[in-house]
Design a protein around this motif. Sequence first.
Motif, PDB file in Angstrom:
ATOM      1  N   UNK A  51       1.117  -2.843  -8.001  1.00  0.00           N
ATOM      2  CA  UNK A  51       0.645  -2.867  -6.611  1.00  0.00           C
ATOM      3  C   UNK A  51      -0.753  -2.272  -6.493  1.00  0.00           C
ATOM      4  N   UNK A  52      -1.045  -1.271  -7.314  1.00  0.00           N
ATOM      5  CA  UNK A  52      -2.394  -0.700  -7.313  1.00  0.00           C
ATOM      6  C   UNK A  52      -3.402  -1.723  -7.830  1.00  0.00           C
ATOM      7  N   UNK A  53      -3.057  -2.425  -8.895  1.00  0.00           N
ATOM      8  CA  UNK A  53      -3.949  -3.471  -9.400  1.00  0.00           C
ATOM      9  C   UNK A  53      -4.202  -4.539  -8.337  1.00  0.00           C
TER      10      UNK A  53
ATOM     11  N   UNK B 167      -4.929   6.186  -3.076  1.00  0.00           N
ATOM     12  CA  UNK B 167      -5.835   5.990  -4.213  1.00  0.00           C
ATOM     13  C   UNK B 167      -7.028   5.136  -3.803  1.00  0.00           C
ATOM     14  N   UNK B 168      -6.741   4.010  -3.169  1.00  0.00           N
ATOM     15  CA  UNK B 168      -7.823   3.096  -2.796  1.00  0.00           C
ATOM     16  C   UNK B 168      -8.750   3.725  -1.761  1.00  0.00           C
TER      17      UNK B 168
ATOM     18  N   UNK C 159     -14.990   1.104 -19.878  1.00  0.00           N
ATOM     19  CA  UNK C 159     -15.322  -0.115 -19.156  1.00  0.00           C
ATOM     20  C   UNK C 159     -16.794  -0.148 -18.806  1.00  0.00           C
ATOM     21  N   UNK C 160     -17.308  -1.314 -18.431  1.00  0.00           N
ATOM     22  CA  UNK C 160     -18.737  -1.448 -18.127  1.00  0.00           C
ATOM     23  C   UNK C 160     -19.128  -0.802 -16.803  1.00  0.00           C
ATOM     24  N   UNK C 161     -20.377  -0.360 -16.722  1.00  0.00           N
ATOM     25  CA  UNK C 161     -20.898   0.214 -15.495  1.00  0.00           C
ATOM     26  C   UNK C 161     -20.275   1.560 -15.179  1.00  0.00           C
ATOM     27  N   UNK C 162     -20.465   2.002 -13.928  1.00  0.00           N
ATOM     28  CA  UNK C 162     -19.797   3.204 -13.442  1.00  0.00           C
ATOM     29  C   UNK C 162     -18.405   2.854 -12.963  1.00  0.00           C
ATOM     30  N   UNK C 163     -17.467   3.806 -13.105  1.00  0.00           N
ATOM     31  CA  UNK C 163     -16.086   3.520 -12.760  1.00  0.00           C
ATOM     32  C   UNK C 163     -15.343   4.776 -12.326  1.00  0.00           C
ATOM     33  N   UNK C 164     -14.214   4.552 -11.701  1.00  0.00           N
ATOM     34  CA  UNK C 164     -13.227   5.604 -11.508  1.00  0.00           C
ATOM     35  C   UNK C 164     -12.099   5.378 -12.504  1.00  0.00           C
ATOM     36  N   UNK C 165     -11.597   6.465 -13.081  1.00  0.00           N
ATOM     37  CA  UNK C 165     -10.469   6.374 -14.013  1.00  0.00           C
ATOM     38  C   UNK C 165      -9.286   7.102 -13.390  1.00  0.00           C
ATOM     39  N   UNK C 166      -8.175   6.389 -13.273  1.00  0.00           N
ATOM     40  CA  UNK C 166      -6.950   6.954 -12.708  1.00  0.00           C
ATOM     41  C   UNK C 166      -5.994   7.250 -13.855  1.00  0.00           C
TER      42      UNK C 166
ATOM     43  N   UNK D 174       0.807  -1.214   0.000  1.00  0.00           N
ATOM     44  CA  UNK D 174       0.000   0.000   0.000  1.00  0.00           C
ATOM     45  C   UNK D 174       0.844   1.269   0.000  1.00  0.00           C
ATOM     46  N   UNK D 175       2.143   1.132   0.237  1.00  0.00           N
ATOM     47  CA  UNK D 175       3.027   2.300   0.276  1.00  0.00           C
ATOM     48  C   UNK D 175       3.712   2.584  -1.056  1.00  0.00           C
TER      49      UNK D 175
END
Length: 262
Positions: free
Chosen positions: A109-111, A74-75, A23-30, A6-7
Motif C-alpha cells: 500500500x505504501x508503494x 509516511x507520505x 538509488x539515483x538522485x536524492x531520496x528518502x529511505x524508509x 492510506x490507513x
Amino acid sequence: MNKYNENARGVIINIKHGVSKEGPGWRSIIYFKGCNFSCPWCGSPESIPFGKTELTYDDGSKEIIGQEITVKEVIREILPYQRFTKNNLPYGVTLSGGEPTAQWKFYIELLKGLKYFGFPTAVETNGSSPQFIKSLPYLDLVFCDIKHMNSEIHRKLVGKDNKQVLYNIKKTYKARKKLIIVIPVIPDYNDSEENFQNIVNFLSPMKNGLRVELLKYGRQGIYKWKALGKDYPLLHLMPPSNRKMKTLAEIIKNQGIKVDIS
C-alpha cells in the motif's frame, strides 16, 4: 494509478531524508522493522525482530526501536521533499529494512501511495517473498541480495532456502526492471570462488539487465548485538582483504557482468 489504502499500518525504524545513495538522485529511505532472515553477520540486528525492541547500552542508557505508522503519515512526511532534485533527477524513495516485504500489506500500500504521488521507487530486499512479483508494477529499481547459491547452505546460514529468491530475481529481470544484485562477502561463509562461479553462472543469462554490488563484511554492528543482550556470532571473523574483494569481482567481471565494490 489506482488509489491506495492510506490507513494501512506498519512498524518502521526511521526515515532518512535527502540521502544520495540506495538509488539515483536524492531520496528518502524508509527502514522497515522486522526480517524473516536471521543472518549472523547482520550489522543492524535491531531490525530483525518484529514490533518494538529495547536496546541497553554500556552506559546504561536505553533506546526503543520501532514506531507504528500509517501509509498516510509516511507520505505526508515525505511529500515536502518532492520539490528537491539532483542532476535533474526527481526525488525518490527507497524501502529498506529489515525486510520490507515481510510487512506485506503496509509495503504494497505504501508503494501504491508513493506511485500515486509520482515518486520514483526502489526496494532493498532479500527476495524471499512469494508475493514479491505483485509489487513490480510499483517499483523502478530493485536491490536484491544473493547470500549463497547452494540452497541448503543458504538455509543453514539465514534460516531459509534460496529458491524463491532466485525465482524472484528472474522475474524481476523479465519484467525489465532496473536490477542490482547485492552480495555480502562474508569470509568462510560465502566467499569461495566456487560459490561466486555458481553465482556468475546463474546471472550470466541476465547480464545485460543488471549489475552486481559486492558488499564488504564489516564489524560495525557488534555494539548493537551487545545492546540487545546477545552474543555476536562472528567475533572470530575479520573483514575480507581488498585483494580478496578484487579477486571475487574479477570472477564476475570476466563474464561481462558490471560489478562494483562497496
